[in-house]
Design an enzyme around this catalytic site. Structure first.
Site, PDB file in Angstrom:
ATOM      1  N   ASP A  30      -7.810  -4.066  -0.265  1.00 50.57           N
ATOM      2  CA  ASP A  30      -8.653  -4.301  -1.551  1.00 50.57           C
ATOM      3  C   ASP A  30      -8.603  -5.737  -1.976  1.00 50.57           C
ATOM      4  O   ASP A  30      -9.297  -6.302  -2.600  1.00 50.57           O
ATOM      5  CB  ASP A  30      -7.730  -3.523  -2.655  1.00 50.57           C
ATOM      6  CG  ASP A  30      -7.733  -1.837  -2.338  1.00 50.57           C
ATOM      7  OD1 ASP A  30      -9.068  -1.355  -2.225  1.00 50.57           O
ATOM      8  OD2 ASP A  30      -6.859  -1.306  -2.214  1.00 50.57           O
ATOM      9  N   HIS A  58       0.836  -1.231  -0.142  1.00 49.66           N
ATOM     10  CA  HIS A  58      -0.060  -0.081   0.113  1.00 49.66           C
ATOM     11  C   HIS A  58       0.950   1.384  -0.068  1.00 49.66           C
ATOM     12  O   HIS A  58       1.824   1.260   0.708  1.00 49.66           O
ATOM     13  CB  HIS A  58      -0.967  -0.097   1.337  1.00 49.66           C
ATOM     14  CG  HIS A  58      -2.067   1.257   1.032  1.00 49.66           C
ATOM     15  ND1 HIS A  58      -1.948   2.322   1.742  1.00 49.66           N
ATOM     16  CD2 HIS A  58      -3.407   0.794   0.748  1.00 49.66           C
ATOM     17  CE1 HIS A  58      -3.034   2.901   1.414  1.00 49.66           C
ATOM     18  NE2 HIS A  58      -3.950   2.021   0.898  1.00 49.66           N
TER      19      HIS A  58
END
Length: 436
Positions: free
Chosen positions: A370, A313
């Site tokens: 996600d 991320h």
């Protein structure tokens, strides 16, 4: 330390012969790195700062959300995301973001009623959907319909009236699930389902998406619990691209419905809200568990453009705290459904291999939120085109809370970034008959 506390630090400019000295104040927040207040820099020196993508620039003060990417910390109003997902509901988190504190039992009941009884949309909005093609992307529809709400609710557009600001906030939080479900139903040719006041926020959304008028529909409590956690985990994430878009649009004094529509447009970008959709598309590209080693090797090859989507991320340099929470929900949902889906089996095998590979462990490339949200939504039956819509649904409370905070800031001014111009200098206009 108060977020208004200031100190003074001296900086020396070295881009000319004089070594000009400039004093700029330093402001410190409650926690996190201090910021250098550069608002007077141009007046003192004639210089602007250059920070493409604003990765080193604080655009505002905010009391809503704090992120420490190195430590994997996410907090809303001082409460950790782990505590909120384990002990609160999404509605309670909405109240927290909007008003600053956790509600009492009575306050939560009153707030829940306000949201519940705002879930229906104006009947003419049903006809508005007919202007879209059936194969229109759901995010295209959401951009248009949410922006159009300002044409239906004229009584809450005065942004300087505190009561109207709250009414708009309640309407957006309440109506977003209804509009998202209508968007899904429209795309598959099924009739719209009206909201039910006897269901929770997450239950109601799932009912409107998967129920049909011909027969009763019972919402799976495991799915509702997972959906509620997905909503909490996506509620706000500091000054990301879509939130910054909402704030910039709001700084022009645009109405809140238009501002949220601008946030939806920004979220639509595949580099932002489309990440969980990209995970499923990557899994489709891999195709089979036998090909995982091939793609793992490609991910390690710096000369290969392939990247494992859903791992690592930009903000979190350690584990994504939201992913830890959502992995538990993903396991619950998959176990409940007994899913026999090759794509989901592929995802679980990819997760196992990546978490055991020293390359990913050393670089802290762990599955992020996600990765797991895509798996859960796929298992529930949502098409990938709806993934970003659900993200927008959840993020609406963060957007409207950030907008409200900005509007209530006494020093509010319209946003106006500057630039470093690199085009041609002034030159004379050449008439057409003299151009070569």
């Amino acid at each position: 330390m108060s977020d208004d506390a200031t100190a003074e630090k001296t900086f020396t400019l070295t881009n000319d012969q004089t070594g000009e000295s400039v004093k700029l104040p330093v402001q410190e927040g409650t926690i996190g790195p201090p910021t250098i207040d550069i608002r007077t820099l141009y007046a003192q020196t004639g210089h602007f700062t250059l920070d493409p993508s604003f990765s080193a620039t604080g655009s505002c003060k905010s009391r809503l959300t704090y992120i420490d990417g190195d430590e994997g910390i996410l907090m809303h109003r001082g409460y950790s995301i782990e505590e909120l997902t384990s002990q609160s509901s999404f509605i309670e988190v909405c109240y927290l973001l909007l008003y600053g504190d956790l509600p009492s039992k009575e306050e939560l009941a009153e707030f829940t009623d306000h949201i519940t009884y705002h879930t229906m949309v104006h009947e003419q909005i049903h006809y508005f959907f007919r202007g879209f093609r059936r194969d229109a992307h759901p995010m295209a529809i959401m951009c248009g319909v949410v922006g159009a709400l300002s044409a239906f609710y004229h009584d809450s557009l005065d942004i300087w009236d505190p009561q109207q600001r709250i009414i708009s906030a309640h309407r957006l939080i309440a109506k977003m699930p209804t509009l998202a479900a209508m968007t899904y139903k429209y795309s598959i040719g099924q009739p719209f389902m009206y909201p039910r006041n006897d269901l929770s926020y997450a239950e109601n959304f799932l009912y409107m998406c998967f129920g049909v008028p011909a027969e009763p529909f019972k919402v799976n409590p495991i799915h509702a619990r997972a959906m509620d956690k997905i909503f909490i985990l996506h509620a706000d994430h500091e000054q990301n691209a879509s939130t910054s878009t909402v704030r910039l649009a709001g700084s022009s004094q645009a109405n809140p419905f238009a501002c949220i529509a601008s946030g939806i447009a920004s979220l639509w970008g595949p580099a932002h809200g489309g990440a969980n959709q990209a995970v499923l598309e990557m899994l489709d590209e891999i195709g089979h568990k036998d090909r995982i080693p091939e793609f793992i090797a490609r991910a390690k090859d710096k000369d290969d453009p392939f990247r494992l989507m859903g791992f690592g991320h930009r903000v979190y340099k350690n584990r994504d705290p939201r992913a830890t929470v959502l992995k538990e929900s993903a396991d619950e949902v998959l176990n409940d459904l007994g899913v026999n889906d090759p794509t989901l089996e592929l995802a679980m095998e990819l997760e196992r291999i990546a978490l055991e590979d020293p390359y990913f462990i050393e670089r802290k490339l762990f599955p992020n939120v996600d990765f797991y949200s895509g798996i859960i939504l796929r298992a529930m039956g949502f098409p990938t085109s709806m993934f970003t819509v659900l993200f927008a649904l959840a993020r609406t409370v963060g957007w409207i809370s950030q907008w409200k905070e900005m509007i209530e800031e006494p020093s509010l001014r319209i946003g106006r970034p500057r630039q470093l111009y690199t085009g041609p200098e002034a030159r004379p206009y050449v008439p057409m008959d003299k151009r070569k």
